[in-house]
Design an enzyme around this catalytic site. Structure first.
Site, PDB file in Angstrom:
ATOM      1  N   HIS A  98       7.406   0.970  -2.894  1.00  0.00           N
ATOM      2  CA  HIS A  98       6.982   2.333  -2.540  1.00  0.00           C
ATOM      3  C   HIS A  98       6.830   2.490  -1.039  1.00  0.00           C
ATOM      4  O   HIS A  98       6.609   1.524  -0.311  1.00  0.00           O
ATOM      5  CB  HIS A  98       5.638   2.664  -3.207  1.00  0.00           C
ATOM      6  CG  HIS A  98       4.478   1.871  -2.660  1.00  0.00           C
ATOM      7  ND1 HIS A  98       4.306   0.528  -2.899  1.00  0.00           N
ATOM      8  CD2 HIS A  98       3.452   2.241  -1.859  1.00  0.00           C
ATOM      9  CE1 HIS A  98       3.219   0.109  -2.282  1.00  0.00           C
ATOM     10  NE2 HIS A  98       2.681   1.121  -1.631  1.00  0.00           N
ATOM     11  N   ASP A 100       4.047   4.813   1.178  1.00  0.00           N
ATOM     12  CA  ASP A 100       2.729   5.332   0.807  1.00  0.00           C
ATOM     13  C   ASP A 100       2.733   6.852   0.697  1.00  0.00           C
ATOM     14  O   ASP A 100       3.212   7.552   1.596  1.00  0.00           O
ATOM     15  CB  ASP A 100       1.679   4.923   1.855  1.00  0.00           C
ATOM     16  CG  ASP A 100       1.386   3.430   1.821  1.00  0.00           C
ATOM     17  OD1 ASP A 100       1.465   2.834   0.733  1.00  0.00           O
ATOM     18  OD2 ASP A 100       1.081   2.867   2.893  1.00  0.00           O
ATOM     19  N   HIS A 249       7.238  -0.966   0.818  1.00  0.00           N
ATOM     20  CA  HIS A 249       6.627  -2.284   0.662  1.00  0.00           C
ATOM     21  C   HIS A 249       6.249  -2.537  -0.786  1.00  0.00           C
ATOM     22  O   HIS A 249       6.179  -1.612  -1.602  1.00  0.00           O
ATOM     23  CB  HIS A 249       5.443  -2.480   1.611  1.00  0.00           C
ATOM     24  CG  HIS A 249       4.391  -1.412   1.522  1.00  0.00           C
ATOM     25  ND1 HIS A 249       4.548  -0.168   2.097  1.00  0.00           N
ATOM     26  CD2 HIS A 249       3.171  -1.406   0.942  1.00  0.00           C
ATOM     27  CE1 HIS A 249       3.464   0.557   1.872  1.00  0.00           C
ATOM     28  NE2 HIS A 249       2.615  -0.169   1.158  1.00  0.00           N
ATOM     29  N   ARG A 263      -7.648  -0.900   4.703  1.00  0.00           N
ATOM     30  CA  ARG A 263      -6.454  -0.170   5.137  1.00  0.00           C
ATOM     31  C   ARG A 263      -6.825   1.195   5.707  1.00  0.00           C
ATOM     32  O   ARG A 263      -7.631   1.909   5.112  1.00  0.00           O
ATOM     33  CB  ARG A 263      -5.536   0.042   3.926  1.00  0.00           C
ATOM     34  CG  ARG A 263      -4.190   0.632   4.284  1.00  0.00           C
ATOM     35  CD  ARG A 263      -3.372   0.963   3.048  1.00  0.00           C
ATOM     36  NE  ARG A 263      -3.770   2.246   2.502  1.00  0.00           N
ATOM     37  CZ  ARG A 263      -3.195   2.809   1.446  1.00  0.00           C
ATOM     38  NH1 ARG A 263      -2.218   2.185   0.796  1.00  0.00           N
ATOM     39  NH2 ARG A 263      -3.590   3.980   1.002  1.00  0.00           N
TER      40      ARG A 263
HETATM   41  C1  SIN Z   1      -0.391  -0.909  -0.116  1.00  0.00           C
HETATM   42  O1  SIN Z   1       0.496  -0.638  -0.905  1.00  0.00           O
HETATM   43  O2  SIN Z   1      -0.713  -0.152   0.786  1.00  0.00           O
HETATM   44  C2  SIN Z   1      -1.091  -2.239  -0.254  1.00  0.00           C
HETATM   45  C3  SIN Z   1      -0.303  -3.351   0.317  1.00  0.00           C
HETATM   46  C4  SIN Z   1      -0.970  -4.680   0.136  1.00  0.00           C
HETATM   47  O3  SIN Z   1      -2.102  -4.774  -0.318  1.00  0.00           O
HETATM   48  O4  SIN Z   1      -0.327  -5.675   0.484  1.00  0.00           O
END
Ligand code: SIN
Length: 273
Positions: A98, A100, A249, A263
């Protein structure tokens, strides 16, 4: 110390050395960091002691921190900081390819993800370049995709994490779908990037159900090619900063020890073809 940039893979990813990122770097150094992000699409820094306030200050240098609408908050004082904490008993957030929040009219420009606790093994994150994915397609396919738009919504996410105590309650609601170009032009670099992902992209506009399903499936398969990727192994005090406009990612769901991350996302603009 001088900042140096070590490229990690041909298509995407670089490690930044020689910075203590929690300290306010001068404008010229920050400019070089930003340039590295624009070129490499995701940058990694290791052994960084980054307090919550320093994390927020750094995020502000990239833009406006985005109010965290979906994930649990890190603490009440930090409305833009999400807590991603898992010991393997819940579905790992982001364990699907995905970008974000492409279900937003203005998806985030990027994010800064900091690791407080890493599992001894597992929990890596893989990043993929959507420039490389687009550029690897045949010219005729690129020309066709350039004209298409797609609908994005939150329904997969709500279904996937239902009952997992990961999302805020409001994230279970599925607002109307938003329409984005299938290929957009990066507002800073001017490069074209594929902008469909298997988490949020539901349908190609103007195509039959069958055409939309198969074409999207072809693109989701294509995006997963290892040549477009870099894989990051987390250690405590590592930081990843990604440009959400040209990457996707995948957070691996393969651990059963504590993984604790915070995050901050940065507000973005509406993607343009
Ligand atoms: C995310 O998808 O923002 C999380 C990525 C992660 O925890 O590695």
């Amino acid at each position: 110390m001088t900042m140096t940039v070590e490229k990690l893979a041909p298509a995407i990813g670089a490690e930044i050395h020689g910075l203590d990122i929690g300290q306010q770097e001068d404008a010229a150094t920050f400019e070089r960091l930003h340039e590295a992000l624009m070129e490499h699409q995701v940058i990694f820094l290791r052994d960084q002691t980054l307090s919550v306030d320093q994390h927020m200050s750094l995020a502000r240098r990239f833009g406006v921190p985005l109010y965290s609408k979906k994930l649990k908050m890190y603490g009440n004082a930090y409305d833009s900081m999400s807590l991603l904490e898992n010991d393997g008993t819940k579905i790992a957030v982001g364990s699907v390819w995905h970008a974000d929040n492409t279900d937003f009219e203005e998806p985030p420009m990027g994010a800064l993800l900091y690791c407080e606790v890493a599992p001894s093994v597992g929990g890596d994150t893989i990043f993929a370049s959507m420039y490389a994915a687009y550029e690897a397609l045949n010219e005729a396919t690129r020309a066709y995709l350039d004209k298409l738009t797609a609908l994005h919504d939150n329904s997969n996410v709500s279904r996937r994490y239902a009952g997992q105590d990961i999302l805020r309650d409001s994230a279970m609601a599925v607002p109307a779908a938003v329409e984005h170009p299938v290929v957009h032009r990066h507002p800073v670099t001017g490069r074209k990037a594929l902008f469909v992902n298997s988490n949020y992209t539901m349908r190609l506009v103007g195509l039959s159900d069958t055409e939309s399903h198969h074409l999207l499936q072809m693109l989701f398969d294509h995006i997963r090619r290892p040549e477009f990727q870099v894989r990051f192994r987390w250690k405590a005090n590592s930081l990843a900063i990604w440009d959400n406009r040209c990457t996707q990612h995948y957070a691996l769901d393969d651990y059963n020890e504590l993984r604790r991350m915070r995050r901050v996302q940065i507000a973005g603009t509406r993607p343009r073809a």
